[in-house]
Design an enzyme around this catalytic site. Sequence first.
Site, short mmCIF file in Angstrom:
data_model
loop_
_atom_site.label_atom_id
_atom_site.label_comp_id
_atom_site.label_asym_id
_atom_site.label_seq_id
_atom_site.Cartn_x
_atom_site.Cartn_y
_atom_site.Cartn_z
N CYS A 1 -44.18 -106.00 -54.27
CA CYS A 1 -42.78 -105.94 -53.84
C CYS A 1 -41.99 -106.93 -54.71
O CYS A 1 -42.44 -107.30 -55.79
CB CYS A 1 -42.64 -106.23 -52.35
N ASN B 1 -43.19 -110.94 -52.93
CA ASN B 1 -44.58 -111.11 -52.49
C ASN B 1 -44.68 -112.06 -51.28
O ASN B 1 -45.67 -112.78 -51.13
CB ASN B 1 -45.48 -111.59 -53.64
N CYS C 1 -43.00 -110.79 -48.08
CA CYS C 1 -42.77 -109.95 -46.88
C CYS C 1 -43.55 -108.64 -46.94
O CYS C 1 -44.55 -108.47 -46.24
CB CYS C 1 -41.28 -109.65 -46.69
N ARG C 2 -43.07 -107.69 -47.75
CA ARG C 2 -43.63 -106.34 -47.70
C ARG C 2 -45.03 -106.22 -48.29
O ARG C 2 -45.92 -105.63 -47.67
CB ARG C 2 -42.68 -105.36 -48.39
N SER C 3 -45.23 -106.76 -49.51
CA SER C 3 -46.57 -106.57 -50.10
C SER C 3 -47.65 -107.37 -49.38
O SER C 3 -48.78 -106.86 -49.25
CB SER C 3 -46.57 -106.81 -51.62
N ASP D 1 -36.52 -103.64 -47.59
CA ASP D 1 -36.65 -105.10 -47.67
C ASP D 1 -36.15 -105.73 -46.36
O ASP D 1 -34.98 -105.58 -46.02
CB ASP D 1 -35.81 -105.58 -48.86
P1 4NP Z 1 -40.31 -109.03 -50.29
O1 4NP Z 1 -38.98 -109.62 -49.63
O2 4NP Z 1 -39.93 -108.47 -51.63
O3 4NP Z 1 -40.71 -107.99 -49.32
O4 4NP Z 1 -41.28 -110.19 -50.37
C1 4NP Z 1 -38.14 -110.54 -50.29
C2 4NP Z 1 -38.47 -111.86 -50.29
C3 4NP Z 1 -37.63 -112.76 -50.91
C4 4NP Z 1 -36.47 -112.33 -51.51
C5 4NP Z 1 -36.16 -110.99 -51.53
C6 4NP Z 1 -37.01 -110.09 -50.92
N1 4NP Z 1 -35.59 -113.25 -52.11
O5 4NP Z 1 -34.54 -112.85 -52.58
O6 4NP Z 1 -35.92 -114.45 -52.15
#
Ligand code: 4NP
Length: 155
Positions: free
Chosen positions: A8, A11, A13-15, A124
């Site tokens: 994602c 790294n 939340c989703r992944s 997200d």
């Molecule tokens: P992820 O979520 O891609 O599912 O891990 C996010 C985590 C952090 C951010 C964006 C999305 N960020 O902008 O810091």
Amino acid sequence: MPSVLFVCLGNICRSPAAHGAFLEALARANMLEDVRVDSAGTGDWHVGRPPDHRMTKAARQRGIDLTPLRARQVTRQDFDDFSYVFAMDLSNLRDMEALAQGRRTQPQLYLDLIAPGAQREVPDPYYGGAAGFEHVLDLVERASQALITRLTQSD
Ligand code: 4NP
């Protein structure tokens, strides 16, 4: 041995949710020793950090332990090392295309395993409320089952 990398943006939340849910599904299928699993982000902001506490808490309520995971950034080498690289959304997929050029494994959308052409992206949850984290877990738990089916059919 097949190997699977979930990717994602951050790294955190989703992944990690996809990673933890898939490990849990492998454990239930008695297949933990048969598949190598990892996750990574296209971005580097959170490298070395554990998953977001909101995702860790939501996963724990479903019996999925995310606490051992630490964020890392995806590399070109990953596209030679892993037999499957799954993107959580179209932006992740696009961001990986240049990295994967000329490599063995090309990235694909994870949700295309369950419903090609329907809901293709894991949204997200980072800037939203608790329901977003539950929704991510619903999606990746379903996709985990489809991935196990795929692996058992093709290996
Ligand atoms: P992820 O979520 O891609 O599912 O891990 C996010 C985590 C952090 C951010 C964006 C999305 N960020 O902008 O810091």
